[in-house]
Design a protein around this motif. Structure first.
Motif, short mmCIF file in Angstrom:
data_model
loop_
_atom_site.label_atom_id
_atom_site.label_comp_id
_atom_site.label_asym_id
_atom_site.label_seq_id
_atom_site.Cartn_x
_atom_site.Cartn_y
_atom_site.Cartn_z
N LEU A 1 0.81 -1.22 0.00
CA LEU A 1 0.00 0.00 0.00
C LEU A 1 0.84 1.26 0.00
N ASP A 2 2.02 1.22 0.58
CA ASP A 2 2.86 2.41 0.69
C ASP A 2 3.94 2.42 -0.39
N ASP A 3 4.84 1.43 -0.34
CA ASP A 3 5.97 1.43 -1.27
C ASP A 3 5.53 1.20 -2.72
N LEU A 4 4.68 0.20 -2.94
CA LEU A 4 4.26 -0.12 -4.29
C LEU A 4 3.05 0.69 -4.74
N GLY A 5 2.32 1.29 -3.81
CA GLY A 5 1.18 2.13 -4.15
C GLY A 5 0.04 1.38 -4.81
N LEU A 6 -0.22 0.14 -4.39
CA LEU A 6 -1.31 -0.63 -5.00
C LEU A 6 -2.66 -0.05 -4.59
N ALA A 7 -3.60 -0.13 -5.51
CA ALA A 7 -4.96 0.28 -5.22
C ALA A 7 -5.61 -0.74 -4.29
N PRO A 8 -6.67 -0.34 -3.57
CA PRO A 8 -7.33 -1.29 -2.65
C PRO A 8 -7.76 -2.58 -3.33
N TRP A 9 -8.28 -2.51 -4.56
CA TRP A 9 -8.71 -3.73 -5.23
C TRP A 9 -7.52 -4.62 -5.57
N GLN A 10 -6.39 -4.00 -5.88
CA GLN A 10 -5.19 -4.79 -6.15
C GLN A 10 -4.68 -5.47 -4.88
N TYR A 11 -4.77 -4.75 -3.77
CA TYR A 11 -4.37 -5.32 -2.48
C TYR A 11 -5.26 -6.51 -2.13
N GLY A 12 -6.56 -6.36 -2.32
CA GLY A 12 -7.47 -7.48 -2.07
C GLY A 12 -7.21 -8.65 -2.99
N LEU A 13 -6.89 -8.34 -4.26
CA LEU A 13 -6.57 -9.41 -5.21
C LEU A 13 -5.32 -10.16 -4.79
N ALA A 14 -4.32 -9.41 -4.32
CA ALA A 14 -3.07 -10.04 -3.90
C ALA A 14 -3.25 -10.92 -2.68
N LEU A 15 -4.24 -10.61 -1.83
CA LEU A 15 -4.50 -11.44 -0.66
C LEU A 15 -5.44 -12.60 -0.96
N GLY A 16 -6.42 -12.38 -1.84
CA GLY A 16 -7.45 -13.39 -2.06
C GLY A 16 -7.11 -14.43 -3.10
N LEU A 17 -6.52 -14.02 -4.22
CA LEU A 17 -6.27 -14.96 -5.30
C LEU A 17 -5.34 -16.10 -4.90
N PRO A 18 -4.26 -15.86 -4.14
CA PRO A 18 -3.39 -16.98 -3.76
C PRO A 18 -4.07 -18.02 -2.89
N CYS A 19 -5.19 -17.69 -2.26
CA CYS A 19 -5.89 -18.68 -1.43
C CYS A 19 -6.35 -19.88 -2.25
N LEU A 20 -6.54 -19.68 -3.55
CA LEU A 20 -6.88 -20.81 -4.42
C LEU A 20 -5.77 -21.85 -4.41
N GLY A 21 -4.53 -21.40 -4.22
CA GLY A 21 -3.42 -22.35 -4.14
C GLY A 21 -3.55 -23.27 -2.94
N GLY A 22 -3.98 -22.71 -1.81
CA GLY A 22 -4.18 -23.54 -0.63
C GLY A 22 -5.28 -24.57 -0.84
N VAL A 23 -6.37 -24.15 -1.48
CA VAL A 23 -7.47 -25.08 -1.75
C VAL A 23 -7.01 -26.18 -2.70
#
Length: 251
Positions: free
Chosen positions: A83-105
Motif C-alpha cells: 500500500l505504501d511502497d508499491l502504491g497498490l490500489a485497494p482492489w489490487q491489495y485485495g486481489l493479492a490477498l485473495g487470489l493466492p488462497c486458491l493455491g491452498g485449496v
C-alpha cells in the motif's frame, strides 16, 4: 464501497456465522467425567515433555514455530510494502490477498493423491521445504503490475505448498500422539505457535525500523527458508510406555 463499508460487510459476516452456529439444533454431548487424579500443572508438563521428547514431533514443532513466526513477521510488513511502497490500489491489495488462497485449496485437494503416489514421508519433506522458499521473493517485488504478479505468484506457491503439507503433517501428528495426550499436545502446540508468532511480529517491526520494510522482509524470507533444512520426520512412530510417565520410541 470504501473501507468503512467493507469493514461493515466483514462484521456482518461474523454475525451471520454466529447465527448459523446458533441454529444448530443437535445438543452438544456432555463432557467426559474428569479423573480424580487429574492435575492441571501435571497435565501441561506431561504434554510438553511428550512433545519435546518425541523424535518426530519435536523437529516438526520447532520447524512450525519458526516458519509460522517468519510468515507472521512478513504479514504486516507486506501491507506496508503493497500500500505504501508499491502504491497498490485497494482492489489490487485485495486481489493479492485473495487470489493466492486458491493455491491452498488446490494443494489440500491434491494431498490425498500425492500422498498415495509418493508416500507421506516424501510429501512431508518436499512440501515442507517448498513452502519455505517463496517468501524470499516478496522483498524483490518491483512496482507496478509486475510487482503485483510477483506477490500473487509467491503467495500462491506458498499456500499451495502449505496446503499439501498441513493435512499430511496433521495426520502424522495425530498418528504419533496417543489418545490420552491428543488434546494436551494440541493445546501446547497452539500455545507455542501463538507466542512465537507474537514475538516474531514485534521483531519484524524492529527490523523494519532499522533496515526498512524490504530489509525486514528479506530477513523474514531468509528465516523461513532456513526451516527447509530441518530434520525429516519419522514416518511410522511406535510408542511404548516406560516407568514414571516417561516415554520412549522405537523406529
Amino acid at each position: 464501497m470504501g473501507a468503512a463499508a467493507t469493514m461493515v460487510v466483514d462484521a456482518l459476516s461474523f454475525l451471520g456465522s454466529a447465527v448459523g452456529i446458533r441454529r444448530i439444533r443437535q445438543p452438544e454431548p456432555a463432557p467426559p467425567a474428569q479423573s480424580a487424579t487429574a492435575h492441571l500443572g501435571r497435565d501441561i508438563t506431561a504434554s510438553w515433555q511428550y512433545l519435546l521428547h518425541h523424535p518426530g514431533l519435536r523437529p516438526l514443532f520447532l520447524n512450525a514455530l519458526l516458519f509460522g513466526g517468519s510468515v507472521m513477521m512478513a504479514s504486516p510488513l507486506m501491507a506496508v510494502l503493497m500500500l505504501d511502497d508499491l502504491g497498490l490500489a485497494p482492489w489490487q491489495y485485495g486481489l493479492a490477498l485473495g487470489l493466492p488462497c486458491l493455491g491452498g485449496v488446490l494443494g489440500s485437494r491434491l494431498t490425498p493423491l500425492l500422498t498415495w503416489r509418493f508416500g507421506q514421508r516424501r510429501i512431508l519433506l518436499l512440501s515442507g521445504v517448498a513452502r519455505t522458499l517463496w517468501t524470499i521473493l516478496l522483498p524483490l517485488a518491483p512496482s507496478g503490475a509486475l510487482g503485483l504478479c510477483v506477490i500473487v505468484a509467491a503467495d500462491f506457491g506458498l499456500l499451495f505448498s502449505a496446503g499439501v503439507f498441513n493435512p499430511s503433517f496433521t495426520t502424522y501428528r495425530m498418528a504419533a500422539t496417543p489418545d490420552a495426550f491428543m488434546s494436551r499436545v494440541g493445546t501446547s502446540w497452539s500455545m507455542g505457535a501463538k507466542t512465537c508468532q507474537a514475538a516474531f511480529v514485534v521483531a519484524g517491526g524492529i527490523n523494519a525500523a532499522a533496515a526498512g520494510v524490504r530489509g525486514a522482509l528479506l530477513i523474514a524470507g531468509c528465516s523461513a527458508s532456513r526451516q527447509g533444512l530441518g530434520r525429516r520426520p519419522h514416518p511410522k512412530p511406535r510408542l511404548r510406555q516406560r516407568c514414571r510417565h516417561q516415554w520412549c520410541w522405537s523406529e
